[in-house]
Design an enzyme around this catalytic site. Sequence first.
Site, mmCIF file in Angstrom:
data_model
loop_
_atom_site.group_PDB
_atom_site.id
_atom_site.type_symbol
_atom_site.label_atom_id
_atom_site.label_comp_id
_atom_site.label_asym_id
_atom_site.label_seq_id
_atom_site.Cartn_x
_atom_site.Cartn_y
_atom_site.Cartn_z
ATOM 1 N N GLY A 33 0.806 -1.213 0.000
ATOM 2 C CA GLY A 33 0.000 0.000 0.000
ATOM 3 C C GLY A 33 0.840 1.264 0.000
ATOM 4 O O GLY A 33 0.590 2.184 0.782
ATOM 5 N N SER B 128 -2.639 0.829 14.500
ATOM 6 C CA SER B 128 -3.290 2.119 14.739
ATOM 7 C C SER B 128 -3.583 2.264 16.229
ATOM 8 O O SER B 128 -3.778 1.254 16.938
ATOM 9 C CB SER B 128 -4.601 2.207 13.944
ATOM 10 O OG SER B 128 -5.369 3.328 14.344
ATOM 11 N N ARG C 102 0.491 5.924 -2.017
ATOM 12 C CA ARG C 102 0.018 7.214 -1.503
ATOM 13 C C ARG C 102 0.065 7.198 0.023
ATOM 14 O O ARG C 102 0.280 6.169 0.649
ATOM 15 C CB ARG C 102 -1.409 7.500 -1.975
ATOM 16 C CG ARG C 102 -2.437 6.503 -1.500
ATOM 17 C CD ARG C 102 -3.802 6.760 -2.119
ATOM 18 N NE ARG C 102 -4.799 5.789 -1.689
ATOM 19 C CZ ARG C 102 -5.593 5.935 -0.620
ATOM 20 N NH1 ARG C 102 -5.467 7.018 0.136
ATOM 21 N NH2 ARG C 102 -6.480 5.019 -0.297
ATOM 22 N N TYR D 16 -12.453 -2.246 11.892
ATOM 23 C CA TYR D 16 -11.108 -1.695 11.733
ATOM 24 C C TYR D 16 -10.292 -1.868 13.007
ATOM 25 O O TYR D 16 -9.134 -2.293 12.971
ATOM 26 C CB TYR D 16 -11.220 -0.214 11.366
ATOM 27 C CG TYR D 16 -9.891 0.468 11.086
ATOM 28 C CD1 TYR D 16 -9.211 0.229 9.892
ATOM 29 C CD2 TYR D 16 -9.339 1.355 12.003
ATOM 30 C CE1 TYR D 16 -8.010 0.860 9.628
ATOM 31 C CE2 TYR D 16 -8.135 1.989 11.745
ATOM 32 C CZ TYR D 16 -7.476 1.745 10.564
ATOM 33 O OH TYR D 16 -6.284 2.366 10.296
ATOM 34 N N ALA D 17 -10.900 -1.567 14.160
ATOM 35 C CA ALA D 17 -10.192 -1.704 15.432
ATOM 36 C C ALA D 17 -9.797 -3.153 15.692
ATOM 37 O O ALA D 17 -8.689 -3.438 16.166
ATOM 38 C CB ALA D 17 -11.059 -1.181 16.578
ATOM 39 N N LYS E 45 -6.791 -4.056 13.537
ATOM 40 C CA LYS E 45 -5.549 -3.433 13.993
ATOM 41 C C LYS E 45 -5.079 -4.014 15.321
ATOM 42 O O LYS E 45 -3.873 -4.145 15.562
ATOM 43 C CB LYS E 45 -5.732 -1.915 14.091
ATOM 44 C CG LYS E 45 -5.940 -1.232 12.737
ATOM 45 C CD LYS E 45 -4.762 -1.481 11.799
ATOM 46 C CE LYS E 45 -4.879 -0.714 10.501
ATOM 47 N NZ LYS E 45 -3.704 -0.911 9.611
#
Length: 246
Positions: free
Chosen positions: A16, A141, A19, A154-155, A158
């Site tokens: 990834g 994160s 960017r 998402y949590a 991560k």
Amino acid sequence: MAISIDLTGKVALVTGSTRGIGLGIAQALASCGARVAVTGRDAAKAAAVAADLPGAQGFGCDVAVPAEVERLVGDVEKAFGSIDILVNNAGITRDNLMLRIKDDDWNAVIDANLRSAFVATRAASRGMMKRRWGRIINITSVVGLMGNKGQANYAASKAGMIGLTKSVAKELGSRNVLCNAIAPGFIATEMTDAMTPEAKAALTGSIPLERLGAVSDVAGAVAWLSSDLAAYVTGQVIVVDGGLAT
């Protein structure tokens, strides 16, 4: 005594990296002398980014597909001869309140963020173990430490990366393959650029340093962990968040 980070002769695969934070990491590692495999879902864009970095090459890969991740690792090893540094940075979000998260959105985030890191680590670590030198860095994160409303998927992905990091560190340490994680807080990227001034002010007000982080803040930590300056650091989570999670 002057201290500098020299990664000359090392090969880094950064997922990834066309960017945002991934691009900043690729640029930082290249500036330290590493040859970088730039990756993204769009192979042409990856090649264009790589053209601006000395010794870099671009590769296309959808990290949510395990077979593509396996192929990517093989292609990079064939092109460069080895992978010395693996940075698992690629990831997506599919935010929603927990009760509204669909199975497909849960699976997509887990596959792209966590499963891809596992597959890439499993594939790349074989060569690292044989050479008895390797650096694996997972970009997690602060959300994986703190949780966040509307980001259960998402949590979870991560937080899973943190558990993966600590387990891999214990398994591969005897072969001098180090595995660490970096947990960024709110970093200034294209996403935060789109925020209203009011929303950005509210966000920075919750950060002790009273500013968003820069991509270079994360990239510098990756460069340090990639080098022999961090040769006695493994299984750790380096939080780069301006004090947010303190």
